[in-house]
Motif scaffolding. Structure first.
Motif, PDB file in Angstrom:
ATOM      1  N   GLN A  52       0.860  -1.175   0.000  1.00 22.46           N
ATOM      2  CA  GLN A  52       0.000   0.000   0.000  1.00 22.46           C
ATOM      3  C   GLN A  52       0.897   1.226   0.000  1.00 22.46           C
ATOM      4  OE1 GLN A  52      -1.723  -0.808   3.807  1.00 22.46           O
ATOM      5  NE2 GLN A  52      -3.404  -1.992   2.992  1.00 22.46           N
ATOM      6  N   LYS A  53       0.360   2.308  -0.467  1.00 20.16           N
ATOM      7  CA  LYS A  53       1.093   3.566  -0.277  1.00 20.16           C
ATOM      8  C   LYS A  53       0.348   4.325   0.810  1.00 20.16           C
ATOM      9  CE  LYS A  53       4.044   6.872  -1.439  1.00 20.16           C
ATOM     10  NZ  LYS A  53       5.353   6.726  -0.794  1.00 20.16           N
ATOM     11  N   ARG A  54       1.045   4.710   1.867  1.00 20.85           N
ATOM     12  CA  ARG A  54       0.393   5.383   2.985  1.00 20.85           C
ATOM     13  C   ARG A  54       0.892   6.811   3.129  1.00 20.85           C
ATOM     14  NH1 ARG A  54       0.657   2.274   8.403  1.00 20.85           N
ATOM     15  NH2 ARG A  54       2.906   2.348   8.052  1.00 20.85           N
ATOM     16  N   PHE A  55      -0.024   7.712   3.367  1.00 25.98           N
ATOM     17  CA  PHE A  55       0.328   9.123   3.554  1.00 25.98           C
ATOM     18  C   PHE A  55      -0.037   9.553   4.974  1.00 25.98           C
ATOM     19  CE2 PHE A  55      -0.608   8.372  -0.884  1.00 25.98           C
ATOM     20  CZ  PHE A  55       0.472   8.948  -1.527  1.00 25.98           C
ATOM     21  N   PHE A  56       0.939  10.120   5.670  1.00 25.13           N
ATOM     22  CA  PHE A  56       0.726  10.654   7.012  1.00 25.13           C
ATOM     23  C   PHE A  56       1.034  12.140   7.011  1.00 25.13           C
ATOM     24  CE2 PHE A  56       1.662   6.195   7.950  1.00 25.13           C
ATOM     25  CZ  PHE A  56       0.703   5.911   8.904  1.00 25.13           C
ATOM     26  N   LEU A  57       0.417  12.856   7.914  1.00 29.53           N
ATOM     27  CA  LEU A  57       0.759  14.274   8.090  1.00 29.53           C
ATOM     28  C   LEU A  57       1.819  14.425   9.170  1.00 29.53           C
ATOM     29  CD1 LEU A  57      -2.791  15.907   8.104  1.00 29.53           C
ATOM     30  CD2 LEU A  57      -1.196  15.688   6.179  1.00 29.53           C
ATOM     31  N   GLU A  58       2.683  15.385   9.002  1.00 34.21           N
ATOM     32  CA  GLU A  58       3.562  15.794  10.094  1.00 34.21           C
ATOM     33  C   GLU A  58       2.676  16.229  11.264  1.00 34.21           C
ATOM     34  OE1 GLU A  58       7.029  16.040  10.138  1.00 34.21           O
ATOM     35  OE2 GLU A  58       6.938  14.949   8.231  1.00 34.21           O
ATOM     36  N   GLU A  59       3.196  16.044  12.485  1.00 35.97           N
ATOM     37  CA  GLU A  59       2.370  16.332  13.659  1.00 35.97           C
ATOM     38  C   GLU A  59       1.832  17.768  13.642  1.00 35.97           C
ATOM     39  OE1 GLU A  59       3.405  14.400  17.487  1.00 35.97           O
ATOM     40  OE2 GLU A  59       3.370  16.427  18.266  1.00 35.97           O
ATOM     41  N   ASN A  60       2.656  18.721  13.204  1.00 34.63           N
ATOM     42  CA  ASN A  60       2.190  20.117  13.227  1.00 34.63           C
ATOM     43  C   ASN A  60       1.282  20.458  12.045  1.00 34.63           C
ATOM     44  OD1 ASN A  60       3.981  20.243  11.155  1.00 34.63           O
ATOM     45  ND2 ASN A  60       5.525  21.436  12.271  1.00 34.63           N
ATOM     46  N   ALA A  61       1.051  19.472  11.161  1.00 36.09           N
ATOM     47  CA  ALA A  61       0.129  19.707  10.037  1.00 36.09           C
ATOM     48  C   ALA A  61      -1.272  19.177  10.330  1.00 36.09           C
ATOM     49  CB  ALA A  61       0.680  19.055   8.774  1.00 36.09           C
ATOM     50  N   ILE A  62      -1.447  18.520  11.480  1.00 30.36           N
ATOM     51  CA  ILE A  62      -2.798  18.059  11.845  1.00 30.36           C
ATOM     52  C   ILE A  62      -3.669  19.302  12.039  1.00 30.36           C
ATOM     53  CG2 ILE A  62      -4.159  16.829  13.592  1.00 30.36           C
ATOM     54  CD1 ILE A  62      -1.642  15.135  14.162  1.00 30.36           C
ATOM     55  N   PRO A  63      -4.826  19.342  11.371  1.00 27.35           N
ATOM     56  CA  PRO A  63      -5.656  20.560  11.421  1.00 27.35           C
ATOM     57  C   PRO A  63      -6.002  20.971  12.853  1.00 27.35           C
ATOM     58  CG  PRO A  63      -6.485  19.026   9.762  1.00 27.35           C
ATOM     59  CD  PRO A  63      -5.415  18.303  10.514  1.00 27.35           C
ATOM     60  N   ARG A  64      -6.028  22.278  13.087  1.00 25.95           N
ATOM     61  CA  ARG A  64      -6.304  22.804  14.430  1.00 25.95           C
ATOM     62  C   ARG A  64      -7.734  23.308  14.569  1.00 25.95           C
ATOM     63  NH1 ARG A  64      -2.689  23.499  18.155  1.00 25.95           N
ATOM     64  NH2 ARG A  64      -0.570  22.841  17.701  1.00 25.95           N
ATOM     65  N   GLN A  65      -8.504  23.211  13.479  1.00 31.08           N
ATOM     66  CA  GLN A  65      -9.906  23.647  13.523  1.00 31.08           C
ATOM     67  C   GLN A  65     -10.781  22.604  12.849  1.00 31.08           C
ATOM     68  OE1 GLN A  65      -9.246  27.454  11.460  1.00 31.08           O
ATOM     69  NE2 GLN A  65      -9.844  28.479  13.359  1.00 31.08           N
ATOM     70  N   TRP A  66     -12.021  22.516  13.329  1.00 35.01           N
ATOM     71  CA  TRP A  66     -13.026  21.717  12.634  1.00 35.01           C
ATOM     72  C   TRP A  66     -13.752  22.613  11.616  1.00 35.01           C
ATOM     73  CZ3 TRP A  66     -14.270  21.077  18.314  1.00 35.01           C
ATOM     74  CH2 TRP A  66     -13.666  19.952  18.867  1.00 35.01           C
ATOM     75  N   TYR A  67     -14.380  21.979  10.648  1.00 32.33           N
ATOM     76  CA  TYR A  67     -15.070  22.737   9.607  1.00 32.33           C
ATOM     77  C   TYR A  67     -16.585  22.644   9.780  1.00 32.33           C
ATOM     78  CZ  TYR A  67     -16.936  23.930   5.007  1.00 32.33           C
ATOM     79  OH  TYR A  67     -17.658  24.486   3.992  1.00 32.33           O
ATOM     80  N   ASN A  68     -17.221  23.784   9.932  1.00 35.63           N
ATOM     81  CA  ASN A  68     -18.675  23.863  10.098  1.00 35.63           C
ATOM     82  C   ASN A  68     -19.324  24.209   8.754  1.00 35.63           C
ATOM     83  OD1 ASN A  68     -21.299  24.237  10.975  1.00 35.63           O
ATOM     84  ND2 ASN A  68     -20.902  26.268  11.862  1.00 35.63           N
ATOM     85  N   ILE A  69     -19.753  23.210   8.036  1.00 34.13           N
ATOM     86  CA  ILE A  69     -20.217  23.394   6.653  1.00 34.13           C
ATOM     87  C   ILE A  69     -21.464  24.263   6.569  1.00 34.13           C
ATOM     88  CG2 ILE A  69     -21.655  21.311   6.575  1.00 34.13           C
ATOM     89  CD1 ILE A  69     -20.665  20.909   3.679  1.00 34.13           C
ATOM     90  N   VAL A  70     -22.254  24.290   7.646  1.00 33.12           N
ATOM     91  CA  VAL A  70     -23.512  25.050   7.603  1.00 33.12           C
ATOM     92  C   VAL A  70     -23.248  26.507   7.220  1.00 33.12           C
ATOM     93  CG1 VAL A  70     -25.552  25.758   8.916  1.00 33.12           C
ATOM     94  CG2 VAL A  70     -24.525  23.508   9.314  1.00 33.12           C
ATOM     95  N   ALA A  71     -22.121  27.036   7.711  1.00 29.85           N
ATOM     96  CA  ALA A  71     -21.788  28.436   7.422  1.00 29.85           C
ATOM     97  C   ALA A  71     -21.654  28.690   5.925  1.00 29.85           C
ATOM     98  CB  ALA A  71     -20.497  28.825   8.142  1.00 29.85           C
ATOM     99  N   ASP A  72     -21.246  27.667   5.170  1.00 31.03           N
ATOM    100  CA  ASP A  72     -21.022  27.842   3.729  1.00 31.03           C
ATOM    101  C   ASP A  72     -22.191  27.364   2.862  1.00 31.03           C
ATOM    102  OD1 ASP A  72     -18.516  29.034   3.932  1.00 31.03           O
ATOM    103  OD2 ASP A  72     -17.464  27.101   3.993  1.00 31.03           O
ATOM    104  N   MET A  73     -23.157  26.701   3.461  1.00 28.02           N
ATOM    105  CA  MET A  73     -24.256  26.151   2.651  1.00 28.02           C
ATOM    106  C   MET A  73     -25.127  27.268   2.086  1.00 28.02           C
ATOM    107  SD  MET A  73     -25.332  22.835   4.957  1.00 28.02           S
ATOM    108  CE  MET A  73     -26.812  22.373   4.048  1.00 28.02           C
ATOM    109  N   LYS A  74     -25.457  27.124   0.796  1.00 31.73           N
ATOM    110  CA  LYS A  74     -26.264  28.175   0.162  1.00 31.73           C
ATOM    111  C   LYS A  74     -27.690  28.118   0.682  1.00 31.73           C
ATOM    112  CE  LYS A  74     -23.094  28.851  -3.510  1.00 31.73           C
ATOM    113  NZ  LYS A  74     -22.520  28.239  -4.697  1.00 31.73           N
TER     114      LYS A  74
END
Lengths: 454, 454
Positions: free
Chosen positions: B4-26
């Motif tokens: 398999q090819k596996r991709f990991f993020l560097e520890e400091n690249a783990i996102p620091r915010q969640w995404y609230n899609i409702v704000a962007d929904m038309k």
């Protein structure tokens, strides 16, 4: 629970060679003997049962480093490096000044370290044109790993699973079957050995020694078939040194070196795997490290067995090995750590213990589950009942460090997770598990039958 | 199997915010309604049941990004980033030109994505001085995760586990108990709701809807206690967007963008988690991506349900939600994908499906296990029965790409492993599993009882 600190290796830093400790040992293990001629095993004695590459590795006493074949290395990368983890949660729960690290082999796709050797052995068999392989398994960790590896390299696999584990751990049987392996409860009616045992003791629920006999017999009677073993032998431990070699680099990343290295001990595969690379620095550089093999009190070959030549299996089909043993027809109690229910210790670890480099520590079953529960609640991972013995030994050492007020670095191998062993936890939580006393007469009677060391 | 090819993020690249899609929904989802007043839910309506922080998140329609609290972020690092994996083995087995990627959430310590929200909710409860929490669980993935999180943040937890899963999956019960949670089979005699159901239908084996009713009732009657939910609601999906946000960065590392994004669908937590961050680019940047929610054919709210206001639970204690539903007293068949046995769909996904951004796909039980077995044998990971639905949908899409001769990038969420679901695999391998036909009359009768959309 606390934030753990995890150390991973860059993909290109994963070691490309295994470490063959025999080459560096000052006193080499005595040779294995052909069970019929009683002469040292030769390559020609080995290859009817094992594939040639592993047979060569088994007898290799000169090359300290063995290249990992490219295809095995590629498959390793599907789950390696495994994390080295600083267990802050467990340290806090114990209030110890010790720094506790564990090498988490439970993250492999089948949940234990066993895959490290399974992939290697399946690869070599495939390379040599073998089509069928047989093996034994206790708790099923090895069988599950080999089922994965057999599927990965396109081999047909028959697994003799110790009957008590077959009944205690049906999920591991299902896992093997889902990967396409054939699973037979041992003792079985499929082999001469099995039929004899079932005729004499119809209710016998099996042991690793019996299952090995059955697997070897079937391999010898099947065309184009080799037997494959999950522990005990030198080449298996060789493949497992990837654990300790990674851990060595990861401890460097943590800026520390272990004062104590601990693994649970059945046949020695995860213990040898984590300890031999560090033992190298003890042998060569004179590092002062304590090595503890944690075995079940109910199957105490290291702490109460004798150092003698003995067979690896119940029926006497395998080579004779110079090792700490309880005698090859020792029937271990039905503890849940099925992978530790084995009478002997393998030649390398036995020699190292004899020479004072390592020591055994026996852990009662209840202490192992108490340790496992504390670990689960402080680190969030439910350990295999086998690994729980290493945790119990770690806790003893960490509490000793606390008593003595010294900061020590303790490294243990978390060989596998216990998600498929929850029946055992249920029984522990319900108060239905016990320790097992093992009277000295039982050991004495068993070992009295062994031949004296040559 | 293949490398398999596996991709990991560097520890400091783990996102620091969640995404609230409702704000962007038309088109925003219609509001949830207070079950008594039938007026839009306010913060004051929410906080008697839920903690304040999650209640605010639930009603937040303006902030697209919500900070992940530092202590939650630290605990995420115990298992995140999870690998994004290129599934060469599955591609080869299917002979498809499609590139198949999966986000492997099964590597979390409890084996599924559920921990992402469990940690957040337990943290917020602790911060607000809550001492006790209650919840429901189907297959037990959510219950196991919350048991871990409750232990991590020092909360007492009571879990109502759907009775059919309690019986099918005893190991998950043991896991929760090993972490220290109290587990009750639902329907139970511990609540008014449970007693009523057991009196009327003594053999009823439960549903998520019933278990939610019991957990809410117990929370409302216990001092200093909040109810915590594992799916359906917006704030749960919000916490799960860490999956898709990581996957987005990891797909960039792979140099590709998904043409198809797939998740299995019960209440929407892993599906929303993997899909919303990519949906953002569809909404904002006009990216042309297909989003597939894979649901069981026996519980087909997305493909055969109606878009109506309905309760989240059987007894009508929760807010009313505008969503695709089969009716809150729909009793799903006893399929092994216990986490998908839920009558409703949550408001965000329902609105997005209504607006044509997403689609449902219904998968018969046998097809899900066939897909799971192929995945296990080609990728070496045994998937949860729930995740198997996503795999089946992926295989359909990959085979379509093969027929059409087009290279497509397919990304799916492997929400959990199936090591504790081996009973289901046993039954599948033995030929004892069936599909379940769901007559249209049953659906029609159920939804006829619902109130019309306001």
């Amino acid at each position: 629970m606390e934030r753990q600190k995890r150390f991973f290796l860059e993909e290109n830093a994963i070691p490309r060679q295994w470490y063959n400790i025999v080459a560096d040992m000052k006193t080499k293990p005595l040779p294995m003997l052909n069970p019929v001629t009683k002469k040292p095993m030769t390559l020609d004695d080995m290859t009817p049962i094992f594939n040639r590459a592993c047979s060569e590795q088994e007898l290799n006493t000169t090359d300290a480093w063995i290249d990992i074949p490219e295809q095995v290395y590629e498959m390793y990368k599907n789950y390696r490096s495994t994390p080295l983890v600083r267990a802050y949660g467990l340290e806090k729960a114990l209030g110890t000044p010790a720094h506790i690290y564990f090498k988490n082999e439970s993250v492999s796709p089948i949940g234990s370290h066993k895959l490290n050797s399974a992939l290697a052995q399946a690869y070599y068999c495939k390379q040599e044109g073998v089509t069928n392989i047989t093996t034994e398994t206790g708790a099923g960790q090895w069988g599950a790993a080999l089922s994965y590896a057999a599927r990965a390299f396109g081999l047909e696999l028959a697994v003799f699973m110790v009957k008590v584990s077959y009944e205690q751990k049906p999920y591991r049987r299902s896992i093997m079957q889902t990967f396409g392996a054939q699973v037979i409860a041992s003792p079985s009616m499929s082999t001469k050995v099995g039929r004899k045992i079932l005729t004499e003791t119809p209710n016998y629920r099996g042991s690793l020694g019996t299952a090995i006999s059955e697997a070897v017999e079937l391999a010898m009677q099947t065309p184009n078939c080799k037997y494959v073993l999950g522990s005990v032998l030198n080449h298996v431990t060789l493949h497992q040194t990837i654990i300790g070699l990674e851990a060595e680099k990861q401890m460097e990343m943590a800026g520390e070196y272990p004062d104590v290295v601990i693994g649970c001990f059945g046949g020695g595969s995860n213990f040898g795997g984590i300890s031999f690379p560090f033992m190298r620095h003890t042998i060569i550089d004179g590092k002062d490290t304590k090595f503890i093999a944690a075995e079940p009190a109910s199957c105490p070959k290291l702490t109460r067995g004798v150092f003698q030549y003995d067979f690896g299996d119940e029926a006497g089909l395998t080579p004779m090995m110079p090792m700490f043993t309880l005698g090859h027809d020792f029937a271990p109690a039905h503890i849940h750590a099925g992978g530790l229910r084995y009478h002997g210790a393998g030649t390398i670890v036995s020699q190292l213990i004899k020479d004072g480099y390592m020591e055994g520590m026996d852990i009662p079953q209840l202490e192992s589950f108490q340790a496992a529960t504390l670990f689960a609640q402080s680190e969030g991972i439910i350990p295999a009942p086998e690994s729980a013995h290493a945790i119990a030994a770690t806790i003893r050492e960490a509490l000793k460090a606390k008593e003595e007020g010294v900061q020590k670095n303790i490294l243990f191998c978390l060989s596998g997770h216990g998600l498929i062993d929850m029946t055992a936890y249920d029984q522990y939580n319900a108060g239905d598990l016990t320790n097992y006393d093992l009277p000295q007469e039982v050991i004495d009677q068993n070992v009295a039958k062994l031949e004296k060391l040559v």
